[in-house]
Write a protein that holds these residues in place. Sequence first.
Motif, PDB file in Angstrom:
ATOM      1  N   ASN A   1      -4.657  13.943  10.681  1.00 20.35           N
ATOM      2  CA  ASN A   1      -5.406  13.561  10.794  1.00 20.35           C
ATOM      3  C   ASN A   1      -6.388  14.806  11.659  1.00 20.35           C
ATOM      4  OD1 ASN A   1      -6.894  12.861  13.974  1.00 20.35           O
ATOM      5  ND2 ASN A   1      -7.601  11.281  11.833  1.00 20.35           N
TER       6      ASN A   1
ATOM      7  N   GLY B   1     -13.523   2.909   4.324  1.00 24.70           N
ATOM      8  CA  GLY B   1     -12.181   3.026   4.777  1.00 24.70           C
ATOM      9  C   GLY B   1     -12.220   2.603   5.631  1.00 24.70           C
TER      10      GLY B   1
ATOM     11  N   GLU C   1      -9.331  11.489   3.840  1.00 20.12           N
ATOM     12  CA  GLU C   1      -7.558  11.128   4.236  1.00 20.12           C
ATOM     13  C   GLU C   1      -7.476  10.606   2.863  1.00 20.12           C
ATOM     14  OE1 GLU C   1      -7.524  11.890   9.017  1.00 20.12           O
ATOM     15  OE2 GLU C   1      -7.066  10.272   8.474  1.00 20.12           O
ATOM     16  N   GLY C   2      -6.569  11.460   1.853  1.00 22.15           N
ATOM     17  CA  GLY C   2      -5.955  10.231   0.868  1.00 22.15           C
ATOM     18  C   GLY C   2      -6.645   9.343   0.557  1.00 22.15           C
TER      19      GLY C   2
ATOM     20  N   TYR D   1      -2.390   7.970   2.564  1.00 26.76           N
ATOM     21  CA  TYR D   1      -3.951   8.526   3.559  1.00 26.76           C
ATOM     22  C   TYR D   1      -3.410  10.030   3.433  1.00 26.76           C
ATOM     23  CZ  TYR D   1      -4.404   3.568   5.230  1.00 26.76           C
ATOM     24  OH  TYR D   1      -4.927   2.897   4.880  1.00 26.76           O
TER      25      TYR D   1
ATOM     26  N   ARG E   1       2.308  10.854   8.245  1.00 28.75           N
ATOM     27  CA  ARG E   1       1.395  13.041   8.391  1.00 28.75           C
ATOM     28  C   ARG E   1       0.999  13.662   9.392  1.00 28.75           C
ATOM     29  NH1 ARG E   1      -4.746  11.906   8.043  1.00 28.75           N
ATOM     30  NH2 ARG E   1      -4.381   9.293   8.982  1.00 28.75           N
TER      31      ARG E   1
ATOM     32  N   TYR F   1      -8.071   6.566   0.468  1.00 32.59           N
ATOM     33  CA  TYR F   1      -8.414   5.179   1.295  1.00 32.59           C
ATOM     34  C   TYR F   1      -9.803   5.271   2.634  1.00 32.59           C
ATOM     35  CZ  TYR F   1      -5.629   2.271  -1.961  1.00 32.59           C
ATOM     36  OH  TYR F   1      -4.837   1.598  -2.584  1.00 32.59           O
ATOM     37  N   HIS F   2      -8.909   6.514   3.178  1.00 35.73           N
ATOM     38  CA  HIS F   2     -10.461   7.384   3.446  1.00 35.73           C
ATOM     39  C   HIS F   2     -11.038   8.176   2.870  1.00 35.73           C
ATOM     40  CE1 HIS F   2      -7.477   6.082   7.626  1.00 35.73           C
ATOM     41  NE2 HIS F   2      -8.795   5.540   6.614  1.00 35.73           N
ATOM     42  N   THR F   3     -12.234   7.475   2.654  1.00 37.35           N
ATOM     43  CA  THR F   3     -12.922   8.949   1.412  1.00 37.35           C
ATOM     44  C   THR F   3     -14.073   8.844   2.003  1.00 37.35           C
ATOM     45  OG1 THR F   3     -13.982   6.744   1.081  1.00 37.35           O
ATOM     46  CG2 THR F   3     -12.158   7.183  -0.168  1.00 37.35           C
TER      47      THR F   3
ATOM     48  N   ARG G   1       0.809  -1.588  -0.100  1.00 35.50           N
ATOM     49  CA  ARG G   1       0.409   0.150  -0.271  1.00 35.50           C
ATOM     50  C   ARG G   1       0.714   0.987   0.055  1.00 35.50           C
ATOM     51  NH1 ARG G   1      -5.920   0.439   2.630  1.00 35.50           N
ATOM     52  NH2 ARG G   1      -5.927  -0.754   0.994  1.00 35.50           N
ATOM     53  N   TYR G   2       1.996   1.180   1.024  1.00 35.64           N
ATOM     54  CA  TYR G   2       3.089   2.742   0.993  1.00 35.64           C
ATOM     55  C   TYR G   2       3.611   2.935  -0.444  1.00 35.64           C
ATOM     56  CZ  TYR G   2       0.507   2.974   5.778  1.00 35.64           C
ATOM     57  OH  TYR G   2      -0.066   2.716   7.028  1.00 35.64           O
TER      58      TYR G   2
END
Length: 201
Positions: A19, A144, A180-181, A14, A44, A183-185, A6-7
């Motif tokens: 956050n 997410g 957040e990026g 993200y 982040r 994957y958090h949508t 993923r990274y």
Amino acid sequence: MFWDGRYGEEGFAYGTTPNNFLVEHSSRLAPSSKVLCLAEGEGRNGVYLAQQGHDVTGVDSSKVGLDKAQKLANQNGVTITTVVADLREYDIGEAQWDAVVSIFCHMPVPMRKNVHSRAVRGLKPGGVLILEAYTPKQLEMGTGGPHTKDLLMTLEEIQAEDFAGLELDIGREVDRDVIEGKYHTGKAAVVQFVGRKPIGM
């Protein structure tokens, strides 16, 4: 390894913005705090805290993620310490940290309880723990986070079991927008917790 994959994707999974819940409550940290960030990923949150003048250590199992965290820190003119380690094995220590930060750090229940209890021991008296994570209701949201209930958590669980003994400043389950990026949508079901270790603990 899942997280290296993923990274390893282009960009930041993200995002590079910290956050929102952490930003909102970072003023609870004393100046120049020694902060441990669990599952720090691409950096982040740790970079943001370093920009606020804190001494940040970020731990994650993904070297790929933490390499990007170091690049992000360099781009922002700050320094963070990164440690590639499995949280089951990482020595948090005792009374070492002014703050522990856990943002969307999801683990199987036995591991979660172990890591969280060690995080409490790792806090100095008066130290602060800040957590935001997805609740089981998030499975209905699809915006997410983990896809299995075992990796999610409720306020009741973490307050009664994981963080017993901490003085509760904030403890709630809410629905909020988490963008957040990639994957958090969107609208998400989260638990938010801020606790402080009693001076005599």
